[in-house]
Design an enzyme around this catalytic site. Sequence first.
Site, short mmCIF file in Angstrom:
data_model
loop_
_atom_site.label_atom_id
_atom_site.label_comp_id
_atom_site.label_asym_id
_atom_site.label_seq_id
_atom_site.Cartn_x
_atom_site.Cartn_y
_atom_site.Cartn_z
N LEU A 80 6.41 -72.33 3.88
CA LEU A 80 5.23 -73.19 3.76
C LEU A 80 4.65 -73.04 2.35
O LEU A 80 4.29 -71.94 1.93
CB LEU A 80 4.18 -72.77 4.80
CG LEU A 80 2.88 -73.59 4.84
CD1 LEU A 80 3.16 -75.03 5.29
CD2 LEU A 80 1.86 -72.93 5.77
N HIS A 81 4.58 -74.16 1.63
CA HIS A 81 4.00 -74.15 0.28
C HIS A 81 2.52 -73.83 0.40
O HIS A 81 1.88 -74.20 1.39
CB HIS A 81 4.20 -75.53 -0.35
CG HIS A 81 3.76 -75.65 -1.77
ND1 HIS A 81 2.54 -76.15 -2.13
CD2 HIS A 81 4.40 -75.34 -2.93
CE1 HIS A 81 2.44 -76.15 -3.46
NE2 HIS A 81 3.56 -75.68 -3.96
N TRP A 82 1.96 -73.16 -0.60
CA TRP A 82 0.56 -72.70 -0.48
C TRP A 82 -0.40 -73.87 -0.27
O TRP A 82 -1.47 -73.70 0.32
CB TRP A 82 0.17 -71.87 -1.69
CG TRP A 82 -0.14 -72.65 -2.93
CD1 TRP A 82 0.75 -73.23 -3.76
CD2 TRP A 82 -1.44 -72.95 -3.44
NE1 TRP A 82 0.10 -73.88 -4.77
CE2 TRP A 82 -1.25 -73.73 -4.61
CE3 TRP A 82 -2.74 -72.64 -3.04
CZ2 TRP A 82 -2.31 -74.19 -5.37
CZ3 TRP A 82 -3.81 -73.10 -3.82
CH2 TRP A 82 -3.58 -73.88 -4.96
#
Lengths: 401, 397
Positions: free
Chosen positions: A232-234
């Site tokens: 999951l990208h920030w």
Amino acid sequence: MFDAGALSGLRVLDLADYRAHLCGRLLADMGADVIKVEPPTGDSARRIGPYVNDTPHPDRSLFFWFYNLNKRSLTLDLMDPEGREILLALAKSADLIIESSQAGKLDVLGLDWSTLHGINPALILLSITPFGQTGPYRNYQADDTVLTALSGMLYVNGSPGQRPVRPLGLQAYHSAAYYGAIAVMCALFARERQGEGQWIDVSMQEAATAAVEHVAGSFFGERRIEPRRGTLHWSRYFRVGKCRDGYILHCTLGDWTSLVEWVAADGKARDLTAPEWHDVLYRAEHAPHLFDVLDDWVRDYNRDELVERAQALRLPYATVRAPEELFDDEQLKARGYFVEVEHPELGRTFRYPGAPYQFSGTPWRVYRRPPLVGEHTAEILRNEVGFTPDRVRALARAGII
Amino acid sequence: MLPLAGIRVLDFTWVVAGPVATRILADHGAEVIKLERKPGPPGERQRGLQGDLHRNKLSIAVNMAHPRGLEIARRLAAKSDLVIDNFSARVMRNWQMDYDSLVQLKPDIICISMSGFGHVGPRASYVSYGPTLQALSGFTLLMAEDNGEPAGFGYSYADMAAGFTGALAALMALWHRERTGRGQFVDLSQFEALVSLIGPAMLDISVNQRAQEPPGYSSQETPAAPHGVYRCRSLPDDNDRWLVISVRSQSEWERLVQAMGSPEWARHPRFRTLFLRLQNRRELDRHVESWTMTQSAEDAMALLQKAGVAAGLVSNGMDICERDPQLQARGFWGTVTLPDGTQTKVTGVPIKMSATPGSVRTPSPHIGSSNDYVLGELLGYSDAERHQLIAEGAVWP
């Protein structure tokens, strides 16, 4: 008609070791005359693989090739006083010296800033070192992996509780090389006005720290320590999903209506048809659930088929590709990204990755293949230092060149 | 004096990649004017990533959907040295703000466009983001977990890389103009900028036809073993502490063994040489980790570095921003004072120049906060005209 390279006329002595080779390469690609100064036994990068056909040879290291395209090679023993004298002679007409030796080592060699500045006040000295010239770590040891650790590049990749995942491809070194080249350009502008060169101190740790997107902002903004979040990208708008035959990257920033209609038509939308999902911030807030539903949806698709259909709907999905696939990438091909470089002594041309930018007037160019060990030593000493052929031969016999 | 003083940049960039490029130019003294849309509430984007990205810049709020907004942009371009955007190809063309249009207004203009895929090619109009470019270029797949599943970066390294690539391109084009008087257009594909950062792997593929495997913690430079990330003793409130250790030469190995207290296992013949340590690296890693588990990451790093062994704490946000003694000693972090008098810290300038150092000076601007300076002083609109522009909706107050 094109102009000469944007940096043509710029003379660079590149004393750096492989950790900072990219910097000189960036300048050489745009027309600077970059003379790589290596010990008579050859630069250490020549002993780093991979090699052509996996056969170790100082002139066949692909690692060396990539970082030294477009440079000339001068072999010179800087441990020898005569070798240092030759370097100082070259420094008189140089614009820039790039070096990466441990803080303080230049002083020992008599090639320190005040000496260099004394013989050529216009000269710029760029030092790229792991931690810079000052501070308690200045003599600490580091490779790229250590630097990714100490810059925050490493901690935030991978899954919570698991081993952090290392960046691919020496990106701490690369960040420092780019910042070094940027600094050189700034120093050239300053020299135009003030007439004098200066000493630039680039810390690889700092360059890598400045190449992390979110860690400092989150900490200074909200005192949040950015965690590892799996894939999951920030920002919470991207996560990797698994198709039947490979991986894709979900993206929930595109047109939501199109996406959810498609997922619903496949009978996989579950609660995503509810109106609150239209709000992009709601999607970020509930990202884990959202991506779980989407993962279930893509499971039975083929990777390329899914992404092709998504792109047709202008949904910025992407395939998670292997770098091998880049050679067949239609976009890179259409732009002529890959370039052929001739290596006559091997009787072959090789395909190299090409320009990171396309300049309309002063294009990035292949001027010459990476140099063989000492390939230009005689030419440089005769034409640019003014040595006679006899003197060059004597230096070679003495092992200085 | 700052080295880029006197250079004016008209900045259409947004999100992250473009703003990183113009941040670098602004840090070294260029006058960067962000042309932006309608302002939000006061105090927005002063801290955090936004504060980081936009410090040292000016901002005007101009409606590009209004004909007089376009007129302002074109007049400002004619007074600028460089116009930069990170839209896909059609946006600037639709506004007639592309290179071919602007060169008519200012013959030596430089335009840098940092689109995702570049201005030509079948994907020229595709929307991209850092994570999608990382997926497409091999980073995500080859940055794998121990179990082989792709992990990739937790952030958009692609944006940061495109940012420093774009800044370098801008400076080289400016340098060429300085010497020849000629401007040009730079078509920077963020995708290509990123692919250019995995060069040796790309050559291995093209020359040796070798499919690339996730390197894990194998050295990507000269061979090393041990070479990896090792779990350390937990802190009272933190069980996520790690140390990177990299050992290459035989003497480094001997110093590591000594620093670990010369444990029995280290004397085993299967760890005697680098060759053998590489061959038996899994077992070696287990042994090294059994030692690091008894150490705090900070203490182990200090101990090993004193012994001349490359080691580094896997720093988290607090380590980086508050604890790292090296970044503190060099004054890496910048401080800006916000309009309400409070201060915030931002990413510093990773370049120390002896004569003309860059600096962090002013906070991220409120959108439109430089309207008066730009419209009045630079473009010569009178007070009455400026009020008229606001009334017409061409400019936001």
